[in-house]
Design a protein around this motif. Structure first.
Motif, PDB file in Angstrom:
ATOM      1  N   TYR A 201     -14.928   6.433  -4.067  1.00 43.74           N
ATOM      2  CA  TYR A 201     -15.041   4.979  -4.213  1.00 43.74           C
ATOM      3  C   TYR A 201     -13.664   4.326  -4.169  1.00 43.74           C
ATOM      4  CZ  TYR A 201     -16.004   0.452  -6.335  1.00 43.74           C
ATOM      5  OH  TYR A 201     -16.079  -0.897  -6.597  1.00 43.74           O
ATOM      6  N   ASP A 202     -12.687   4.961  -4.843  1.00 42.54           N
ATOM      7  CA  ASP A 202     -11.329   4.416  -4.872  1.00 42.54           C
ATOM      8  C   ASP A 202     -10.745   4.345  -3.462  1.00 42.54           C
ATOM      9  OD1 ASP A 202      -8.729   3.687  -6.119  1.00 42.54           O
ATOM     10  OD2 ASP A 202      -8.122   5.634  -5.355  1.00 42.54           O
ATOM     11  N   LEU A 203     -10.959   5.393  -2.666  1.00 40.11           N
ATOM     12  CA  LEU A 203     -10.385   5.417  -1.321  1.00 40.11           C
ATOM     13  C   LEU A 203     -11.089   4.456  -0.372  1.00 40.11           C
ATOM     14  CD1 LEU A 203      -9.553   9.179  -0.774  1.00 40.11           C
ATOM     15  CD2 LEU A 203      -8.016   7.301  -1.301  1.00 40.11           C
ATOM     16  N   GLN A 204     -12.333   4.147  -0.668  1.00 37.17           N
ATOM     17  CA  GLN A 204     -13.041   3.193   0.183  1.00 37.17           C
ATOM     18  C   GLN A 204     -12.469   1.784   0.034  1.00 37.17           C
ATOM     19  OE1 GLN A 204     -17.058   3.978  -1.095  1.00 37.17           O
ATOM     20  NE2 GLN A 204     -17.433   5.452   0.543  1.00 37.17           N
ATOM     21  N   SER A 205     -11.765   1.542  -1.082  1.00 41.90           N
ATOM     22  CA  SER A 205     -11.143   0.228  -1.288  1.00 41.90           C
ATOM     23  C   SER A 205      -9.754   0.150  -0.663  1.00 41.90           C
ATOM     24  CB  SER A 205     -11.036  -0.069  -2.789  1.00 41.90           C
ATOM     25  OG  SER A 205     -10.113   0.808  -3.409  1.00 41.90           O
ATOM     26  N   TRP A 206      -9.272   1.270  -0.117  1.00 41.79           N
ATOM     27  CA  TRP A 206      -7.960   1.304   0.532  1.00 41.79           C
ATOM     28  C   TRP A 206      -8.126   1.896   1.927  1.00 41.79           C
ATOM     29  CZ3 TRP A 206      -4.530   5.999   0.769  1.00 41.79           C
ATOM     30  CH2 TRP A 206      -3.339   5.723   1.439  1.00 41.79           C
ATOM     31  N   ASP A 207      -7.728   1.157   2.927  1.00 42.15           N
ATOM     32  CA  ASP A 207      -7.963   1.585   4.307  1.00 42.15           C
ATOM     33  C   ASP A 207      -6.842   2.445   4.878  1.00 42.15           C
ATOM     34  OD1 ASP A 207      -5.939  -0.225   4.595  1.00 42.15           O
ATOM     35  OD2 ASP A 207      -7.092  -1.686   5.749  1.00 42.15           O
ATOM     36  N   GLY A 208      -5.887   2.837   4.030  1.00 39.49           N
ATOM     37  CA  GLY A 208      -4.818   3.706   4.496  1.00 39.49           C
ATOM     38  C   GLY A 208      -3.580   2.970   4.978  1.00 39.49           C
ATOM     39  N   ARG A 209      -3.645   1.627   5.046  1.00 35.55           N
ATOM     40  CA  ARG A 209      -2.475   0.880   5.510  1.00 35.55           C
ATOM     41  C   ARG A 209      -1.365   0.909   4.458  1.00 35.55           C
ATOM     42  NH1 ARG A 209      -4.447  -4.930   7.082  1.00 35.55           N
ATOM     43  NH2 ARG A 209      -5.639  -4.594   5.170  1.00 35.55           N
ATOM     44  N   LYS A 210      -0.112   0.735   4.906  1.00 34.20           N
ATOM     45  CA  LYS A 210       1.028   0.755   3.997  1.00 34.20           C
ATOM     46  C   LYS A 210       1.238  -0.640   3.417  1.00 34.20           C
ATOM     47  CE  LYS A 210       3.286   4.789   5.927  1.00 34.20           C
ATOM     48  NZ  LYS A 210       4.533   5.399   6.426  1.00 34.20           N
ATOM     49  N   ASN A 211       0.336  -0.988   2.489  1.00 37.46           N
ATOM     50  CA  ASN A 211       0.387  -2.294   1.842  1.00 37.46           C
ATOM     51  C   ASN A 211       0.775  -2.101   0.370  1.00 37.46           C
ATOM     52  OD1 ASN A 211      -1.905  -1.101   0.853  1.00 37.46           O
ATOM     53  ND2 ASN A 211      -3.311  -2.397   1.999  1.00 37.46           N
ATOM     54  N   LEU A 212       0.575  -3.138  -0.444  1.00 38.27           N
ATOM     55  CA  LEU A 212       0.928  -3.027  -1.867  1.00 38.27           C
ATOM     56  C   LEU A 212       0.127  -1.932  -2.569  1.00 38.27           C
ATOM     57  CD1 LEU A 212       1.499  -6.645  -3.237  1.00 38.27           C
ATOM     58  CD2 LEU A 212       3.114  -4.752  -3.244  1.00 38.27           C
ATOM     59  N   ASP A 213      -1.113  -1.759  -2.147  1.00 45.49           N
ATOM     60  CA  ASP A 213      -1.938  -0.698  -2.723  1.00 45.49           C
ATOM     61  C   ASP A 213      -1.295   0.667  -2.446  1.00 45.49           C
ATOM     62  OD1 ASP A 213      -3.982   0.559  -3.999  1.00 45.49           O
ATOM     63  OD2 ASP A 213      -5.531   0.088  -2.530  1.00 45.49           O
ATOM     64  N   TYR A 214      -0.841   0.862  -1.221  1.00 41.93           N
ATOM     65  CA  TYR A 214      -0.156   2.100  -0.849  1.00 41.93           C
ATOM     66  C   TYR A 214       1.106   2.285  -1.686  1.00 41.93           C
ATOM     67  CZ  TYR A 214       2.662   5.296   2.010  1.00 41.93           C
ATOM     68  OH  TYR A 214       3.455   6.334   2.438  1.00 41.93           O
ATOM     69  N   VAL A 215       1.866   1.210  -1.871  1.00 38.56           N
ATOM     70  CA  VAL A 215       3.101   1.277  -2.656  1.00 38.56           C
ATOM     71  C   VAL A 215       2.805   1.723  -4.082  1.00 38.56           C
ATOM     72  CG1 VAL A 215       4.943  -0.117  -3.689  1.00 38.56           C
ATOM     73  CG2 VAL A 215       4.378  -0.388  -1.267  1.00 38.56           C
ATOM     74  N   ALA A 216       1.765   1.131  -4.693  1.00 34.87           N
ATOM     75  CA  ALA A 216       1.403   1.501  -6.064  1.00 34.87           C
ATOM     76  C   ALA A 216       1.026   2.973  -6.147  1.00 34.87           C
ATOM     77  CB  ALA A 216       0.248   0.626  -6.551  1.00 34.87           C
ATOM     78  N   ARG A 217       0.262   3.453  -5.162  1.00 33.06           N
ATOM     79  CA  ARG A 217      -0.152   4.865  -5.158  1.00 33.06           C
ATOM     80  C   ARG A 217       1.058   5.786  -4.957  1.00 33.06           C
ATOM     81  NH1 ARG A 217      -5.834   5.167  -4.063  1.00 33.06           N
ATOM     82  NH2 ARG A 217      -6.704   3.103  -3.726  1.00 33.06           N
ATOM     83  N   ARG A 218       1.953   5.403  -4.052  1.00 34.00           N
ATOM     84  CA  ARG A 218       3.132   6.232  -3.796  1.00 34.00           C
ATOM     85  C   ARG A 218       4.044   6.260  -5.019  1.00 34.00           C
ATOM     86  NH1 ARG A 218       3.394  10.156  -0.511  1.00 34.00           N
ATOM     87  NH2 ARG A 218       3.390   9.121   1.510  1.00 34.00           N
ATOM     88  N   MET A 219       4.158   5.125  -5.722  1.00 35.12           N
ATOM     89  CA  MET A 219       4.965   5.092  -6.937  1.00 35.12           C
ATOM     90  C   MET A 219       4.403   6.042  -7.990  1.00 35.12           C
ATOM     91  SD  MET A 219       5.954   1.092  -7.514  1.00 35.12           S
ATOM     92  CE  MET A 219       7.395   0.370  -6.724  1.00 35.12           C
ATOM     93  N   ASP A 220       3.078   6.091  -8.084  1.00 37.50           N
ATOM     94  CA  ASP A 220       2.436   6.992  -9.037  1.00 37.50           C
ATOM     95  C   ASP A 220       2.758   8.443  -8.677  1.00 37.50           C
ATOM     96  OD1 ASP A 220       0.588   7.498 -11.253  1.00 37.50           O
ATOM     97  OD2 ASP A 220      -0.734   8.313  -9.715  1.00 37.50           O
ATOM     98  N   GLU A 221       2.724   8.748  -7.390  1.00 31.36           N
ATOM     99  CA  GLU A 221       3.053  10.108  -6.939  1.00 31.36           C
ATOM    100  C   GLU A 221       4.509  10.447  -7.276  1.00 31.36           C
ATOM    101  OE1 GLU A 221       3.569  12.725  -2.846  1.00 31.36           O
ATOM    102  OE2 GLU A 221       3.135  10.588  -2.735  1.00 31.36           O
ATOM    103  N   ILE A 222       5.423   9.518  -7.032  1.00 33.65           N
ATOM    104  CA  ILE A 222       6.843   9.749  -7.308  1.00 33.65           C
ATOM    105  C   ILE A 222       7.064   9.959  -8.801  1.00 33.65           C
ATOM    106  CG2 ILE A 222       9.129   8.673  -7.294  1.00 33.65           C
ATOM    107  CD1 ILE A 222       8.278   7.307  -4.651  1.00 33.65           C
ATOM    108  N   SER A 223       6.355   9.192  -9.636  1.00 30.02           N
ATOM    109  CA  SER A 223       6.485   9.355 -11.087  1.00 30.02           C
ATOM    110  C   SER A 223       6.118  10.776 -11.497  1.00 30.02           C
ATOM    111  CB  SER A 223       5.588   8.347 -11.821  1.00 30.02           C
ATOM    112  OG  SER A 223       6.052   7.034 -11.630  1.00 30.02           O
ATOM    113  N   GLY A 224       5.036  11.300 -10.897  1.00 33.12           N
ATOM    114  CA  GLY A 224       4.630  12.672 -11.198  1.00 33.12           C
ATOM    115  C   GLY A 224       5.690  13.680 -10.783  1.00 33.12           C
ATOM    116  N   ARG A 225       6.316  13.465  -9.630  1.00 34.04           N
ATOM    117  CA  ARG A 225       7.364  14.375  -9.168  1.00 34.04           C
ATOM    118  C   ARG A 225       8.570  14.319 -10.105  1.00 34.04           C
ATOM    119  NH1 ARG A 225       6.841  16.587  -4.259  1.00 34.04           N
ATOM    120  NH2 ARG A 225       9.097  16.933  -4.118  1.00 34.04           N
TER     121      ARG A 225
END
Length: 359
Positions: A201-225
């Motif tokens: 369901y979460d991925l259906q709300s994001w079409d894969g484009r590099k928008n603010l949603d992508y930025v938020a997800r990438r920031m979360d990934e970087i925090s984990g690293r």
């Protein structure tokens, strides 16, 4: 070149279907039926006797561990594998220890194992612990070497694979793993079904484009690293991507704002819209003409807006800010951004502060 091998596991009933082989990764198709407890026990104790060659005392300990039926089967199998292999025990303890440094490659014990049962189930147990440590990229590399028809819990395999793919922003791969969990595994536990449905369901709300949603997800990934002391070149490249994307987005927003202000100025000419010498158009709030200082992340506007562009260009500023200034910036971030993006930005800034602390 992809090649398909039709396989039939005789006498186990684990899989009827085909396996596609591409590079190092093998992906199974068809229905996967979780093995019966007696099948798992037989294979596990055969491994203990023939491969691990344990003594009678360890066999009795293994019987006690296996008898704890209230615990998940994967947890019991992992403990018994650790009982028979000191190397496996050290590997699982390292993955479970939040203070331990994560390995940068798939451990040789898993990668080089010739025993399908040992390799698959130790690999799955290890990958699960990596996911709990937020080491999703490393977990995914392990799971790519695991054959789901060889694990004692195929549902866990596809679930943790989907989680690792989701957290590393592999959108299509995540959807594929979730679909395989639903379509190929019999008797999926409710917890996996519910959580995997939420991932989808979460991925259906994001079409894969590099928008603010992508930025938020990438920031979360970087925090984990950063949580796992992964501040090397790969993490720095991911950080640079985010900084470049945010800088570009802010430039676009500024251009839009300038166009709106220009249009408003043309429409309101001669209607009391004059301004005093040196003041901003329309009597707006003043801005300092001097250069930004280390504490200049908060703009001169009375509303306390964040100069995110300055912060993005120089993330080192965040580590130098006094605590009071940081609180003001975080308050402004919460006002200016949607909740999930604000949370990701906050987490990212906290990681920057943590990484700048003396060790």
């Amino acid at each position: 070149m992809k090649r398909a091998l039709c396989v039939l596991v005789v006498g186990t009933g684990w899989l009827w279907g085909c396996t596609a082989v591409q590079g190092q990764e093998q992906v199974s198709f068809g229905r996967i039926k979780p093995p019966a407890p007696e099948q798992i026990r037989a294979q596990l104790f055969t491994w203990l006797k023939e491969q691990a060659k344990v003594d009678g005392e360890k066999l009795r300990q293994a019987e006690t561990l296996w008898a704890a039926e209230s615990r998940p089967v994967l947890a019991r199998v992992a403990e018994i594998l650790a009982l028979g292999s000191p190397e496996a025990q050290r590997l699982l303890e390292q993955a479970a220890n939040p203070e331990a440094i994560m390995p940068t490659e798939v451990p040789a014990l898993i990668r080089q194992s010739a025993d399908p049962f040992f390799k698959a189930n130790l690999g799955l147990a290890y990958a699960r612990l990596l996911c709990l440590r937020k080491a999703y990229e490393e977990a995914l590399e392990v799971l790519k070497l695991v054959r789901p028809e060889h694990v004692v819990d195929p549902g866990a395999y596809y679930f943790y694979r989907a989680v690792a793919e989701h957290k590393t922003l592999n959108r299509e791969e995540t959807l594929r793993s979730v679909d395989r969990l639903f379509d190929q595994v019999e008797g999926v536990p409710e917890r996996y079904f519910v959580l995997a449905s939420l991932l989808k369901y979460d991925l259906q709300s994001w079409d894969g484009r590099k928008n603010l949603d992508y930025v938020a997800r990438r920031m979360d990934e970087i925090s984990g690293r950063l949580d796992n002391a992964r501040g090397g070149p790969k993490t720095q490249a991911k950080q640079k991507e985010i900084l470049d994307l945010l800088s570009k987005m802010i430039d676009q927003l500024e251009q839009q704002l300038q166009q709106q202000q220009a249009g408003a100025g043309q429409g309101g000419g001669g209607q009391g819209g004059g301004r005093s010498s040196g003041g901003p158009p329309g009597g707006g709030t003043t801005r300092s003409s001097g250069p930004a200082t280390d504490s200049g992340i908060l703009g001169g506007a009375g509303e306390g807006k964040v100069d995110m562009k300055e912060l993005i260009k120089r993330p080192d500023l965040w580590g130098k800010l006094p605590e009071k200034e940081r609180v003001k910036v975080l308050e402004a971030v919460r006002r200016e951004y949607p909740p999930h993006i604000a949370e990701a930005i906050e987490a990212y800034l906290q990681q920057i502060a943590k990484s700048s602390e003396p060790r």
